[in-house]
Design a protein around this motif. Structure first.
Motif, short mmCIF file in Angstrom:
data_model
loop_
_atom_site.label_atom_id
_atom_site.label_comp_id
_atom_site.label_asym_id
_atom_site.label_seq_id
_atom_site.Cartn_x
_atom_site.Cartn_y
_atom_site.Cartn_z
N MET A 1 0.75 -1.13 0.01
CA MET A 1 0.06 0.27 0.22
C MET A 1 0.81 1.28 -0.09
N LEU A 2 2.10 1.30 0.63
CA LEU A 2 3.07 2.58 0.71
C LEU A 2 4.25 2.22 0.02
N GLU A 3 4.40 1.09 -0.74
CA GLU A 3 5.70 0.79 -1.58
C GLU A 3 6.17 2.06 -2.10
N GLY A 4 7.44 2.46 -1.78
CA GLY A 4 8.09 3.38 -2.54
C GLY A 4 7.62 5.10 -1.74
N LYS A 5 7.02 4.99 -0.84
CA LYS A 5 6.57 6.25 -0.32
C LYS A 5 7.56 6.52 0.96
N ARG A 6 8.00 7.91 1.06
CA ARG A 6 8.96 8.21 2.04
C ARG A 6 8.29 9.19 2.90
N ILE A 7 8.16 8.67 4.31
CA ILE A 7 7.23 9.28 5.31
C ILE A 7 7.88 9.47 6.50
N VAL A 8 7.57 11.04 6.82
CA VAL A 8 8.39 11.46 8.35
C VAL A 8 7.09 11.35 9.31
N VAL A 9 7.60 10.89 10.30
CA VAL A 9 6.64 10.56 11.50
C VAL A 9 7.25 11.09 12.79
N THR A 10 6.65 12.24 13.26
CA THR A 10 7.15 12.77 14.51
C THR A 10 6.61 12.01 15.71
N THR A 23 3.69 0.44 11.41
CA THR A 23 2.64 0.00 10.50
C THR A 23 2.99 0.45 9.02
N ALA A 24 3.51 1.66 8.99
CA ALA A 24 3.91 2.13 7.46
C ALA A 24 4.89 1.32 7.20
N CYS A 25 5.98 0.95 7.81
CA CYS A 25 7.00 0.11 7.50
C CYS A 25 6.62 -1.18 6.76
N GLY A 26 5.44 -1.65 7.60
CA GLY A 26 5.04 -2.96 7.43
C GLY A 26 4.14 -2.90 5.93
N TYR A 27 3.97 -1.82 5.56
CA TYR A 27 3.33 -1.65 4.20
C TYR A 27 4.34 -1.01 3.20
N GLY A 28 5.58 -1.26 3.50
CA GLY A 28 6.48 -1.05 2.45
C GLY A 28 7.13 0.60 2.14
N ALA A 29 6.77 1.34 3.29
CA ALA A 29 7.15 2.62 3.31
C ALA A 29 8.69 2.79 3.90
N GLU A 30 9.20 3.89 3.57
CA GLU A 30 10.59 4.16 4.13
C GLU A 30 10.19 5.38 5.07
N VAL A 31 10.55 5.12 6.45
CA VAL A 31 10.25 5.98 7.26
C VAL A 31 11.23 6.78 7.98
N PHE A 32 11.22 7.81 8.26
CA PHE A 32 12.16 8.83 8.84
C PHE A 32 11.21 9.20 10.37
N GLY A 33 11.67 8.35 11.39
CA GLY A 33 10.97 8.65 12.68
C GLY A 33 12.06 9.43 13.62
N VAL A 34 11.26 10.45 14.25
CA VAL A 34 11.95 11.49 14.95
C VAL A 34 11.33 11.33 16.42
N ASP A 35 12.01 11.97 17.46
CA ASP A 35 11.60 12.02 18.66
C ASP A 35 12.33 12.90 19.38
N LEU A 221 -2.32 8.09 3.86
CA LEU A 221 -1.08 8.06 3.26
C LEU A 221 -1.10 7.59 1.78
N SER A 222 -1.75 6.74 1.64
CA SER A 222 -1.59 5.85 0.42
C SER A 222 -2.49 6.54 -0.89
N ASP A 223 -1.97 5.99 -2.23
CA ASP A 223 -2.76 6.40 -3.25
C ASP A 223 -4.43 5.92 -3.29
N ALA A 224 -4.67 4.79 -2.15
CA ALA A 224 -6.14 4.71 -2.31
C ALA A 224 -6.83 5.75 -1.88
N ALA A 225 -6.36 6.72 -1.10
CA ALA A 225 -7.00 7.53 -0.78
C ALA A 225 -6.87 9.06 -1.46
#
Length: 247
Positions: A1-10, A23-35, A221-225
Motif C-alpha cells: 500500500m505504501l511501497e516507495g513512499k517516504r514518510i516522516v513521522v514525528t 505499520t507504515a514500514c509494514g506496508y513498504g514505506a521508508e520511514v524517517f522517525g523522529v523524537d 497516506l496511500s494512493d488509495a485515498a
C-alpha cells in the motif's frame, strides 16, 4: 500500500507514533522517525516545536531518503489538568506551542518538498471535536489543529497535496494511564472510575490500540485515498461524550 513512499513521522519513539511508524514500514514505506527523547531508537532526535530543529530534521530526512512523500504530525502533549481558573497560564501556553506549533512548523517545512500526491496526516484527538472538561489547553490545541487541517486542505488542494486529520479515541498505554491518574486527582475520585468512564462514553465500550490508528493513517497516506482531503476521521469506537466523572 505504501511501497516507495517516504514518510516522516514525528513522536515516533514510543506509543502511538511508534505504532504508526511500524505499520507504515509494514506496508513498504521508508520511514524517517523522529523524537525529542534521546533514549528512543529513531532516525533523529529533534524538538519539533523549535524552528531551527525542524529545519535540521527535514534536511536530514531528505538526505537520508532522497525526498519526502508524506508527513505524520503525531507529536502532542497532554498539558495540565484542572478547572480553567486553576490552570497555570505558562503550562497552557506550552501545551499550545507544542501541539499546534509543531504541527505548523513541520507542515510549513514539508510542503515545499512535496509533489502532487503528497499527503499530510495530523493526529488530533476526539478532544478536537468535543468539549473536554478539565482539559482546556489540550482541547484548545486539538480544535486548532482541526482548523489547520481544513485550511491547509483548501490551500494545497490545487497542488495535489492532501491534508487530513485522524481523531483517535482513548488509546491504551502509559500516556493515557497518566492522564487518567491526573483526572482522578483533579476530580477527587479513583483512576478505576475515570477509566470506566472513558470506556462507558464510547458506543463500542472499548479503548483503541495504536495499530488501529496506524492502519487508518497508512490508508490516508496511500494512493488509495487519493481524493480524500480535508477530512477528520475518528477512530474511536464512536465517542459520545468526553465528560467522564463530573468534578
Amino acid at each position: 500500500m505504501l511501497e516507495g513512499k517516504r514518510i516522516v513521522v514525528t513522536g515516533a519513539g514510543a506509543g502511538l507514533g511508534a505504532a504508526i511508524a511500524e505499520t507504515a514500514c509494514g506496508y513498504g514505506a521508508e520511514v524517517f522517525g523522529v523524537d525529542i527523547d534521546p533514549d528512543t531508537d529513531v532516525d533523529g532526535h529533534y524538538d519539533v516545536a523549535d524552528e531551527a530543529d525542524v529545519a535540521r530534521l527535514f534536511a536530514a530526512a531528505v538526505e537520508q531518503m532522497g525526498g519526502i512523500d508524506g508527513l505524520v504530525n503525531n507529536v502532542g502533549i497532554a498539558g495540565p489538568t484542572g478547572r480553567v481558573e486553576d490552570l497555570d497560564p505558562a503550562a497552557f501556553d506550552h501545551c499550545v506551542k507544542v501541539n499546534v506549533g509543531s504541527t505548523f512548523r513541520c507542515t510549513a517545512a514539508t510542503v515545499p518538498l512535496l509533489g502532487a500526491g503528497g499527503s499530510i496526516v495530523n493526529i488530533v484527538s476526539t478532544a478536537g471535536i468535543f468539549g473536554y472538561p478539565l482539559r482546556s489547553p489540550y482541547a484548545a490545541s486539538k480544535w486548532a489543529v482541526v482548523g489547520l487541517t481544513k485550511t491547509w486542505a483548501m490551500e494545497l488542494g490545487e497542488r495535489g497535496i492532501r491534508v487530513n486529520a485522524i481523531c483517535p479515541g482513548t488509546v491504551e498505554g502509559p500516556r493515557m494511564d497518566g492522564v487518567i491518574e491526573r483526572e482522578a486527582v483533579a476530580t477527587g475520585t479513583t483512576a478505576e472510575e475515570i477509566k470506566a468512564g472513558y470506556t462507558a462514553q464510547v458506543s463500542m465500550h472499548t479503548l483503541v490500540a495504536g495499530n488501529d490508528i496506524g492502519e487508518a493513517c497508512c490508508w490516508l497516506l496511500s494512493d488509495a485515498a487519493r481524493y480524500v482531503s480535508g477530512q477528520v476521521l475518528s477512530v474511536d469506537g464512536n465517542t459520545e461524550t468526553l465528560r467522564t466523572v463530573t468534578p
